[in-house]
Design a protein around this motif. Structure first.
Motif, PDB file in Angstrom:
ATOM      1  N   LEU A   1      -9.790  -7.961   0.263  1.00 45.58           N
ATOM      2  CA  LEU A   1      -8.394  -8.406   0.148  1.00 45.58           C
ATOM      3  C   LEU A   1      -8.252  -9.553  -0.844  1.00 45.58           C
ATOM      4  O   LEU A   1      -7.162  -9.816  -1.353  1.00 45.58           O
ATOM      5  N   GLY A   2      -9.351 -10.237  -1.119  1.00 45.30           N
ATOM      6  CA  GLY A   2      -9.330 -11.328  -2.087  1.00 45.30           C
ATOM      7  C   GLY A   2      -9.950 -10.960  -3.415  1.00 45.30           C
ATOM      8  O   GLY A   2     -10.243 -11.845  -4.230  1.00 45.30           O
ATOM      9  N   ALA A   3     -10.150  -9.667  -3.661  1.00 50.88           N
ATOM     10  CA  ALA A   3     -10.773  -9.214  -4.907  1.00 50.88           C
ATOM     11  C   ALA A   3      -9.909  -9.548  -6.114  1.00 50.88           C
ATOM     12  O   ALA A   3      -8.680  -9.665  -6.018  1.00 50.88           O
ATOM     13  N   ASP A   4     -10.543  -9.679  -7.264  1.00 45.47           N
ATOM     14  CA  ASP A   4      -9.814  -9.987  -8.495  1.00 45.47           C
ATOM     15  C   ASP A   4      -8.946  -8.814  -8.943  1.00 45.47           C
ATOM     16  O   ASP A   4      -7.867  -9.020  -9.492  1.00 45.47           O
TER      17      ASP A   4
ATOM     18  N   PHE B   1      -6.384  -5.874  -8.737  1.00 48.36           N
ATOM     19  CA  PHE B   1      -5.234  -5.515  -7.911  1.00 48.36           C
ATOM     20  C   PHE B   1      -5.462  -4.195  -7.182  1.00 48.36           C
ATOM     21  O   PHE B   1      -5.166  -4.066  -5.990  1.00 48.36           O
ATOM     22  N   ALA B   2      -5.987  -3.207  -7.909  1.00 47.75           N
ATOM     23  CA  ALA B   2      -6.202  -1.884  -7.317  1.00 47.75           C
ATOM     24  C   ALA B   2      -7.168  -1.951  -6.140  1.00 47.75           C
ATOM     25  O   ALA B   2      -6.982  -1.264  -5.126  1.00 47.75           O
ATOM     26  N   GLN B   3      -8.181  -2.770  -6.266  1.00 48.44           N
ATOM     27  CA  GLN B   3      -9.168  -2.911  -5.188  1.00 48.44           C
ATOM     28  C   GLN B   3      -8.533  -3.573  -3.963  1.00 48.44           C
ATOM     29  O   GLN B   3      -8.786  -3.155  -2.822  1.00 48.44           O
ATOM     30  N   ARG B   4      -7.700  -4.586  -4.196  1.00 48.49           N
ATOM     31  CA  ARG B   4      -7.017  -5.241  -3.074  1.00 48.49           C
ATOM     32  C   ARG B   4      -6.081  -4.270  -2.363  1.00 48.49           C
ATOM     33  O   ARG B   4      -6.026  -4.222  -1.132  1.00 48.49           O
ATOM     34  N   GLU B   5      -5.343  -3.478  -3.148  1.00 48.96           N
ATOM     35  CA  GLU B   5      -4.395  -2.533  -2.574  1.00 48.96           C
ATOM     36  C   GLU B   5      -5.116  -1.428  -1.802  1.00 48.96           C
ATOM     37  O   GLU B   5      -4.646  -0.992  -0.745  1.00 48.96           O
ATOM     38  N   TYR B   6      -6.235  -0.960  -2.336  1.00 50.43           N
ATOM     39  CA  TYR B   6      -6.997   0.087  -1.644  1.00 50.43           C
ATOM     40  C   TYR B   6      -7.504  -0.423  -0.295  1.00 50.43           C
ATOM     41  O   TYR B   6      -7.382   0.265   0.738  1.00 50.43           O
TER      42      TYR B   6
ATOM     43  N   ASP C   1     -11.385 -18.281   1.970  1.00 46.28           N
ATOM     44  CA  ASP C   1     -10.729 -17.686   0.807  1.00 46.28           C
ATOM     45  C   ASP C   1      -9.221 -17.625   1.065  1.00 46.28           C
ATOM     46  O   ASP C   1      -8.773 -16.882   1.939  1.00 46.28           O
ATOM     47  N   PRO C   2      -8.410 -18.388   0.332  1.00 46.76           N
ATOM     48  CA  PRO C   2      -6.971 -18.408   0.612  1.00 46.76           C
ATOM     49  C   PRO C   2      -6.292 -17.062   0.395  1.00 46.76           C
ATOM     50  O   PRO C   2      -5.311 -16.741   1.066  1.00 46.76           O
ATOM     51  N   GLU C   3      -6.803 -16.242  -0.528  1.00 50.46           N
ATOM     52  CA  GLU C   3      -6.211 -14.925  -0.753  1.00 50.46           C
ATOM     53  C   GLU C   3      -6.467 -14.008   0.443  1.00 50.46           C
ATOM     54  O   GLU C   3      -5.578 -13.271   0.872  1.00 50.46           O
ATOM     55  N   VAL C   4      -7.692 -14.032   0.960  1.00 46.32           N
ATOM     56  CA  VAL C   4      -8.004 -13.214   2.138  1.00 46.32           C
ATOM     57  C   VAL C   4      -7.170 -13.671   3.327  1.00 46.32           C
ATOM     58  O   VAL C   4      -6.645 -12.849   4.085  1.00 46.32           O
ATOM     59  N   ARG C   5      -7.013 -14.984   3.467  1.00 46.98           N
ATOM     60  CA  ARG C   5      -6.200 -15.512   4.566  1.00 46.98           C
ATOM     61  C   ARG C   5      -4.756 -15.032   4.452  1.00 46.98           C
ATOM     62  O   ARG C   5      -4.154 -14.562   5.410  1.00 46.98           O
ATOM     63  N   LEU C   6      -4.203 -15.149   3.251  1.00 48.77           N
ATOM     64  CA  LEU C   6      -2.816 -14.756   3.041  1.00 48.77           C
ATOM     65  C   LEU C   6      -2.612 -13.276   3.317  1.00 48.77           C
ATOM     66  O   LEU C   6      -1.694 -12.879   4.052  1.00 48.77           O
ATOM     67  N   ARG C   7      -3.454 -12.433   2.733  1.00 52.16           N
ATOM     68  CA  ARG C   7      -3.264 -10.984   2.867  1.00 52.16           C
ATOM     69  C   ARG C   7      -3.574 -10.505   4.285  1.00 52.16           C
ATOM     70  O   ARG C   7      -2.971  -9.535   4.754  1.00 52.16           O
ATOM     71  N   SER C   8      -4.500 -11.171   4.958  1.00 46.88           N
ATOM     72  CA  SER C   8      -4.761 -10.830   6.357  1.00 46.88           C
ATOM     73  C   SER C   8      -3.517 -11.087   7.197  1.00 46.88           C
ATOM     74  O   SER C   8      -3.131 -10.259   8.037  1.00 46.88           O
TER      75      SER C   8
END
Length: 389
Positions: free
Chosen positions: A47-50, A52-57, A82-89
């Motif tokens: 979820l914190g990948a650089d 976009f496609a990987q995060r969406e998958y 990881d703030p991105e993983v936290r946010l998307r979770s």
């Protein structure tokens, strides 16, 4: 898993399927299926990948598993660094537990009364318009913790703002992404609470975002400009002394009248001539006659703040006392030329240019003549003196 936890998990699954069916949501509930916990951990990390496609998958795979992945998602939201993983979770948790979210936001944007945490607070400080509602939805989607904190305590708001700052810094400095409108609001709204601490680093981050295209677009927006300017005005008046001259300069660039209390406070707090002269320019631009009286104590200050040579080679120096005289004149509604600053023109944002209000370094008579005029203004006898040509 104990009996109570088992029942709560399956009760949540039943409720989600029921809500999703009514709202025609596209979430597929596979909570009764076994899943590979290691694979789920990989998807959560992605979820914190650089890319976009990987995060969406990864998000799509987790959504397909339904409410069964709520526990690992909640754990990630609470424990990850990881703030991105936290946010998307947190966003996935919201999606899994609120199957009708899209329908609710659509109704909300259409002007319907839809209960959302935090909306009442944002509405009270920014008003109610389509633009404000759209901005609220953007904030809800990217900084849900900040939205929720608006109805909470000062501690809740402080924690949420710092989480938002972490996400913003990662995107801005590590991923080189431009700040969004919601990033700016995620700091401005909690910062309206004087009990929420704002560090010097947070101030610098906010100033940098406001100076960029996103901040200027908000400032110029027909619906959002006024409310955003009011939020920024409240926020800048909390400025630390370390960032004071930069903050006042920014306020002048946005033509914010709300800078005056900060400028007056700066006259008492600052020790450097640069900060004091910047504060006086703000008072000259936006202050009243009463505000102008605050600068009188600097009339005898001979510290030099600017210098230049005239076309004839004459050396001109601007002392802090000259800035005080120009400020008093403008705060009393007078043109600079009327009190002896013959070459000075009023600047549309900064009141005047420091280099233009200087006097010859080897001829004190012109400065003394202007000082006589300023003293008369302060004494209320300005009409008794002739106006300079």
């Amino acid at each position: 898993m104990n009996f109570l936890a088992w029942n709560m998990t399956h009760l949540a699954a039943i409720l989600i399927v029921f809500v999703a069916t009514i709202a025609d949501a596209q979430v597929v509930d596979r909570s009764t299926e076994e899943f590979d916990q290691d694979q789920v951990a990989i998807w959560i990390n992605q979820l914190g990948a650089d890319e976009f496609a990987q995060r969406e998958y990864a998000a799509g795979q987790l959504i397909e598993l339904g409410v069964s992945v709520l526990p690992p998602l909640q754990d990630a939201a609470e424990r990850t660094t990881d703030p991105e993983v936290r946010l998307r979770s947190r966003q996935l948790i919201l999606q899994l537990t609120s199957g009708d979210l899209q329908q609710r936001t659509d109704s909300f944007l259409a002007g319907d009364e839809v209960p959302f945490e935090g909306w009442g607070v944002m509405q009270s400080v920014m008003g109610d318009s389509y633009g404000v509602r759209k901005l609220f939805v953007e904030l809800l989607m990217s900084h849900a913790d900040v939205v929720k904190s608006l109805d909470g305590s000062a501690r809740d708001r402080a924690i949420a703002m710092q989480s938002a700052v972490g996400r913003i810094r990662v995107r801005k400095y590590e991923k080189m992404q431009m700040p969004t409108r919601s990033d700016i609001l995620a700091m401005l709204l909690p910062g309206q609470d004087s009990n929420v601490p704002i560090s010097e680093a947070d101030e610098s981050l906010m100033l940098s975002m406001l100076r960029q295209a996103t901040g200027n677009e908000l400032h110029r927006d027909l619906q959002l400009g006024g409310p955003v300017d009011a939020l920024v005005g409240n926020w800048i008046n909390r400025s630390s002394l370390a960032n004071r001259d930069e903050t006042i300069f920014f306020a002048l660039s946005w033509d914010l009248e709300s800078v005056v209390p900060l400028a007056i406070r700066t006259l008492d707090e600052a020790t450097t001539a640069d900060q004091i002269s910047m504060a006086m320019q703000a008072i000259a631009q936006h202050g009243t006659r009463q505000d102008g009286k605050h600068v009188a104590k600097f009339l005898d200050d001979t510290r030099i703040v600017a210098a230049r040579r005239s076309a004839t080679g004459e050396k001109l120096e601007t002392q802090l006392g000259d800035v005080a005289m120009a400020t008093i004149a403008m705060a009393n509604g007078m043109k600079l030329s009327e009190v002896g600053f013959a070459k000075a023109e009023q600047h549309p944002l900064q009141a005047f240019i420091l280099e233009e209000i200087g006097f010859p370094s080897d001829d004190p008579s012109k400065r003394q003549a202007t000082r006589k005029r300023i003293d008369a203004i302060l004494e209320g006898n300005a009409n008794s003196l002739p106006i300079f040509p």
